[in-house]
Design a protein around this motif. Structure first.
Motif, PDB file in Angstrom:
ATOM      1  N   LEU A 222       0.846  -1.204   0.000  1.00  0.00           N
ATOM      2  CA  LEU A 222       0.000   0.000   0.000  1.00  0.00           C
ATOM      3  C   LEU A 222       0.879   1.252   0.000  1.00  0.00           C
ATOM      4  O   LEU A 222       0.637   2.205  -0.752  1.00  0.00           O
ATOM      5  N   ARG A 223       1.896   1.224   0.846  1.00  0.00           N
ATOM      6  CA  ARG A 223       2.761   2.401   0.981  1.00  0.00           C
ATOM      7  C   ARG A 223       3.501   2.695  -0.327  1.00  0.00           C
ATOM      8  O   ARG A 223       3.644   3.853  -0.729  1.00  0.00           O
ATOM      9  N   ARG A 224       3.922   1.634  -1.005  1.00  0.00           N
ATOM     10  CA  ARG A 224       4.643   1.829  -2.270  1.00  0.00           C
ATOM     11  C   ARG A 224       3.787   2.538  -3.307  1.00  0.00           C
ATOM     12  O   ARG A 224       4.272   3.319  -4.118  1.00  0.00           O
ATOM     13  N   HIS A 225       2.480   2.260  -3.252  1.00  0.00           N
ATOM     14  CA  HIS A 225       1.569   2.929  -4.196  1.00  0.00           C
ATOM     15  C   HIS A 225       1.101   4.293  -3.674  1.00  0.00           C
ATOM     16  O   HIS A 225       0.282   4.948  -4.317  1.00  0.00           O
ATOM     17  N   GLY A 226       1.564   4.688  -2.521  1.00  0.00           N
ATOM     18  CA  GLY A 226       1.186   5.985  -1.967  1.00  0.00           C
ATOM     19  C   GLY A 226      -0.239   6.006  -1.426  1.00  0.00           C
ATOM     20  O   GLY A 226      -0.847   7.080  -1.296  1.00  0.00           O
ATOM     21  N   ILE A 227      -0.776   4.829  -1.112  1.00  0.00           N
ATOM     22  CA  ILE A 227      -2.153   4.763  -0.593  1.00  0.00           C
ATOM     23  C   ILE A 227      -2.138   5.099   0.897  1.00  0.00           C
ATOM     24  O   ILE A 227      -1.414   4.482   1.681  1.00  0.00           O
ATOM     25  N   GLU A 228      -2.965   6.092   1.260  1.00  0.00           N
ATOM     26  CA  GLU A 228      -2.921   6.598   2.643  1.00  0.00           C
ATOM     27  C   GLU A 228      -4.058   6.058   3.514  1.00  0.00           C
ATOM     28  O   GLU A 228      -4.027   6.203   4.736  1.00  0.00           O
ATOM     29  N   GLY A 229      -5.076   5.506   2.868  1.00  0.00           N
ATOM     30  CA  GLY A 229      -6.214   5.016   3.651  1.00  0.00           C
ATOM     31  C   GLY A 229      -6.999   3.983   2.843  1.00  0.00           C
ATOM     32  O   GLY A 229      -6.958   3.993   1.611  1.00  0.00           O
ATOM     33  N   VAL A 230      -7.707   3.090   3.543  1.00  0.00           N
ATOM     34  CA  VAL A 230      -8.448   2.020   2.862  1.00  0.00           C
ATOM     35  C   VAL A 230      -9.863   1.909   3.430  1.00  0.00           C
ATOM     36  O   VAL A 230     -10.051   1.933   4.651  1.00  0.00           O
ATOM     37  N   VAL A 231     -10.842   1.784   2.523  1.00  0.00           N
ATOM     38  CA  VAL A 231     -12.207   1.430   2.935  1.00  0.00           C
ATOM     39  C   VAL A 231     -12.328  -0.087   2.774  1.00  0.00           C
ATOM     40  O   VAL A 231     -12.135  -0.620   1.674  1.00  0.00           O
ATOM     41  N   ILE A 232     -12.651  -0.759   3.865  1.00  0.00           N
ATOM     42  CA  ILE A 232     -12.747  -2.228   3.856  1.00  0.00           C
ATOM     43  C   ILE A 232     -14.203  -2.637   4.077  1.00  0.00           C
ATOM     44  O   ILE A 232     -14.814  -2.292   5.094  1.00  0.00           O
ATOM     45  N   ILE A 233     -14.739  -3.345   3.084  1.00  0.00           N
ATOM     46  CA  ILE A 233     -16.144  -3.760   3.127  1.00  0.00           C
ATOM     47  C   ILE A 233     -16.173  -5.262   3.408  1.00  0.00           C
ATOM     48  O   ILE A 233     -15.632  -6.051   2.628  1.00  0.00           O
ATOM     49  N   GLY A 234     -16.781  -5.666   4.527  1.00  0.00           N
ATOM     50  CA  GLY A 234     -16.804  -7.097   4.836  1.00  0.00           C
ATOM     51  C   GLY A 234     -17.461  -7.387   6.182  1.00  0.00           C
ATOM     52  O   GLY A 234     -18.078  -6.502   6.782  1.00  0.00           O
ATOM     53  N   GLY A 235     -17.297  -8.618   6.637  1.00  0.00           N
ATOM     54  CA  GLY A 235     -17.914  -9.050   7.887  1.00  0.00           C
ATOM     55  C   GLY A 235     -17.001  -8.847   9.084  1.00  0.00           C
ATOM     56  O   GLY A 235     -16.023  -8.089   9.015  1.00  0.00           O
ATOM     57  N   ASP A 236     -17.295  -9.555  10.170  1.00  0.00           N
ATOM     58  CA  ASP A 236     -16.549  -9.301  11.417  1.00  0.00           C
ATOM     59  C   ASP A 236     -15.064  -9.648  11.293  1.00  0.00           C
ATOM     60  O   ASP A 236     -14.211  -8.933  11.813  1.00  0.00           O
ATOM     61  N   GLY A 237     -14.732 -10.730  10.558  1.00  0.00           N
ATOM     62  CA  GLY A 237     -13.325 -11.085  10.358  1.00  0.00           C
ATOM     63  C   GLY A 237     -12.587  -9.988   9.595  1.00  0.00           C
ATOM     64  O   GLY A 237     -11.434  -9.669   9.899  1.00  0.00           O
ATOM     65  N   SER A 238     -13.283  -9.396   8.635  1.00  0.00           N
ATOM     66  CA  SER A 238     -12.673  -8.324   7.835  1.00  0.00           C
ATOM     67  C   SER A 238     -12.438  -7.081   8.689  1.00  0.00           C
ATOM     68  O   SER A 238     -11.447  -6.365   8.506  1.00  0.00           O
ATOM     69  N   MET A 239     -13.350  -6.823   9.638  1.00  0.00           N
ATOM     70  CA  MET A 239     -13.184  -5.664  10.528  1.00  0.00           C
ATOM     71  C   MET A 239     -12.003  -5.895  11.477  1.00  0.00           C
ATOM     72  O   MET A 239     -11.263  -4.970  11.802  1.00  0.00           O
ATOM     73  N   THR A 240     -11.814  -7.146  11.892  1.00  0.00           N
ATOM     74  CA  THR A 240     -10.652  -7.470  12.733  1.00  0.00           C
ATOM     75  C   THR A 240      -9.370  -7.219  11.942  1.00  0.00           C
ATOM     76  O   THR A 240      -8.420  -6.608  12.447  1.00  0.00           O
ATOM     77  N   GLY A 241      -9.357  -7.646  10.678  1.00  0.00           N
ATOM     78  CA  GLY A 241      -8.199  -7.411   9.807  1.00  0.00           C
ATOM     79  C   GLY A 241      -7.955  -5.917   9.632  1.00  0.00           C
ATOM     80  O   GLY A 241      -6.807  -5.459   9.620  1.00  0.00           O
ATOM     81  N   ALA A 242      -9.035  -5.152   9.538  1.00  0.00           N
ATOM     82  CA  ALA A 242      -8.918  -3.697   9.343  1.00  0.00           C
ATOM     83  C   ALA A 242      -8.198  -3.068  10.523  1.00  0.00           C
ATOM     84  O   ALA A 242      -7.315  -2.219  10.367  1.00  0.00           O
ATOM     85  N   GLU A 243      -8.561  -3.525  11.719  1.00  0.00           N
ATOM     86  CA  GLU A 243      -7.918  -2.936  12.891  1.00  0.00           C
ATOM     87  C   GLU A 243      -6.436  -3.300  12.957  1.00  0.00           C
ATOM     88  O   GLU A 243      -5.587  -2.460  13.278  1.00  0.00           O
ATOM     89  N   LEU A 244      -6.122  -4.531  12.610  1.00  0.00           N
ATOM     90  CA  LEU A 244      -4.720  -4.957  12.621  1.00  0.00           C
ATOM     91  C   LEU A 244      -3.907  -4.163  11.602  1.00  0.00           C
ATOM     92  O   LEU A 244      -2.760  -3.780  11.847  1.00  0.00           O
ATOM     93  N   LEU A 245      -4.534  -3.901  10.464  1.00  0.00           N
ATOM     94  CA  LEU A 245      -3.849  -3.118   9.427  1.00  0.00           C
ATOM     95  C   LEU A 245      -3.585  -1.696   9.909  1.00  0.00           C
ATOM     96  O   LEU A 245      -2.501  -1.134   9.698  1.00  0.00           O
ATOM     97  N   SER A 246      -4.571  -1.123  10.578  1.00  0.00           N
ATOM     98  CA  SER A 246      -4.419   0.261  11.041  1.00  0.00           C
ATOM     99  C   SER A 246      -3.297   0.371  12.073  1.00  0.00           C
ATOM    100  O   SER A 246      -2.659   1.421  12.185  1.00  0.00           O
ATOM    101  N   ASP A 247      -3.055  -0.711  12.814  1.00  0.00           N
ATOM    102  CA  ASP A 247      -1.959  -0.701  13.799  1.00  0.00           C
ATOM    103  C   ASP A 247      -0.605  -0.426  13.141  1.00  0.00           C
ATOM    104  O   ASP A 247       0.334   0.033  13.781  1.00  0.00           O
ATOM    105  N   LEU A 248      -0.507  -0.731  11.835  1.00  0.00           N
ATOM    106  CA  LEU A 248       0.770  -0.526  11.137  1.00  0.00           C
ATOM    107  C   LEU A 248       0.944   0.931  10.692  1.00  0.00           C
ATOM    108  O   LEU A 248       1.998   1.308  10.190  1.00  0.00           O
ATOM    109  N   GLY A 249      -0.131   1.718  10.828  1.00  0.00           N
ATOM    110  CA  GLY A 249       0.016   3.139  10.539  1.00  0.00           C
ATOM    111  C   GLY A 249      -0.658   3.595   9.262  1.00  0.00           C
ATOM    112  O   GLY A 249      -0.160   4.500   8.575  1.00  0.00           O
ATOM    113  N   ILE A 250      -1.788   2.996   8.932  1.00  0.00           N
ATOM    114  CA  ILE A 250      -2.539   3.463   7.769  1.00  0.00           C
ATOM    115  C   ILE A 250      -3.990   3.685   8.200  1.00  0.00           C
ATOM    116  O   ILE A 250      -4.510   2.951   9.060  1.00  0.00           O
ATOM    117  N   ALA A 251      -4.625   4.705   7.645  1.00  0.00           N
ATOM    118  CA  ALA A 251      -6.016   4.991   8.016  1.00  0.00           C
ATOM    119  C   ALA A 251      -6.931   3.915   7.437  1.00  0.00           C
ATOM    120  O   ALA A 251      -6.760   3.494   6.286  1.00  0.00           O
TER     121      ALA A 251
END
Ligand code: F6P
Length: 320
Positions: A90-119
């Motif tokens: 994501l960082r290589r492409h200059g992507i600063e934030g992600v909208v993640i559409i999905g169920g509870d597992g996807s929301m858990t993944g979203a939080e883990l991703l945000s821990d790395l420093g992306i919105a």
């Protein structure tokens, strides 16, 4: 203000995901923000499968079920190294934030991703309606309409033959689809994982109601409450009633999204995109009492969505 964002779908697909992607892409472009699509959820993030989208990329998808970006479950993303690699893509492409559409597992993944420093902002997309904090998830309305349509058809044949029909519906560990479609479809009995049922008592009730003149019965079983095949066998053994089983399966996941799901997806998509662009992160957007609400991702993940007991009570009362 973010300048480049991405959107992806993850987990089981649901009708209305395309409408949500379309809303994200077109709102972002309207705001002068570049938007990328990530293919196959976290797998595409990990494998660097992402492209820039424009308004035309999301033409002719509003009315389609499924997700044109694809979706997958990704084992690598469960590891620290896998998430780091996805984040670096994501960082290589200059992507600063992600909208993640999905169920509870996807929301858990979203939080883990945000821990790395992306919105990260989430949208609840699953037919199961099992995400805490929102009254409805994108796809639930269409799926329950599909189930009710099936129940209507099964009623016709059950009525002709005077049979018991046991219908198994999806929902994983949640009884929302069974309860809602059971009430709307007039099921005589609804079995959900949240409320335990004694099968001998169920048989006795079926026997009594048929003895006292009920011509046929529909029993809706949530997959999390047991196997319709097994329950059907048990009904035959203990009641002797002529019984058939129908497992609806993945037909519930497809089909053109309902008006409700299109509006929900479009509205939540707009809110999520504007929030993400403005720098908001770690939230999910949902619908409560007809309005749009913001839920902390940690809350959405940390709470278990329960069923509505009053709806379950009413379904039982009206089925007498
Ligand atoms: O979460 C949505 C859902 O359709 C559940 O209702 C069901 O248990 C599961 O996905 C099925 O998953 P798969 O498509 O991987 O078989």
């Amino acid at each position: 203000m973010l300048k480049r964002i991405a959107v992806m779908t993850s987990g089981g697909d649901s009708p209305g995901m395309n409408a949500a992607i379309r809303a994200v892409v077109r709102v972002a472009i309207h705001e002068g923000v570049e938007v990328w699509g990530i293919y196959n959820g976290y797998a595409g993030m990990y494998e660097d499968k992402m492209v820039q989208l424009d308004s035309r990329s999301v033409g002719d998808i509003l009315q389609r079920g499924g997700t044109f970006l694809g979706t997958a479950r990704c084992e690598e993303f469960r590891t620290t190294e896998g998430r780091q690699r996805a984040f670096e893509n994501l960082r290589r492409h200059g992507i600063e934030g992600v909208v993640i559409i999905g169920g509870d597992g996807s929301m858990t993944g979203a939080e883990l991703l945000s821990d790395l420093g992306i919105a990260v902002v989430g949208l609840p997309g699953t037919i199961d309606n099992d995400i805490w904090g929102t009254d409805y998830t994108i796809g639930f309305d269409t799926a329950t309409n599909t189930v009710v349509d099936a129940i209507n058809k099964l009623r016709d044949t059950a009525s002709s033959h005077g049979r018991v029909i046991v219908v198994e519906v999806m929902g994983r560990n949640s009884g929302w689809i069974a309860m809602t479609a059971g009430l709307a479809g007039g099921a005589e009995h609804i079995l959900i994982p949240e409320i335990s049922v004694n099968l001998d008592e169920l048989c006795e009730k079926l026997r009594q109601s048929h003895d006292s003149g009920k011509k046929y019965s529909v029993v809706v079983v949530a997959e999390g409450a047991g196997s319709a095949v097994e329950i059907g066998k048990k009904i035959v053994d203990c009641s002797g009633l002529d019984t058939r089983v129908s497992v609806l399966g993945h037909i519930q996941r497809g089909g053109s999204p309902s008006v409700f799901d299109r509006i929900l997806a479009s509205t939540l998509g707009e809110h999520a995109t504007l929030a993400l662009i403005s720098g908001i992160s770690n939230v999910m957007f949902g619908s409560r009492s007809g309005g749009v609400v913001t839920i902390d991702l940690a809350d959405a993940i940390g709470h278990k969505r329960t069923i509505d007991p009053s709806m379950f009570r009413l379904a039982n009362l009206l089925s007498k």
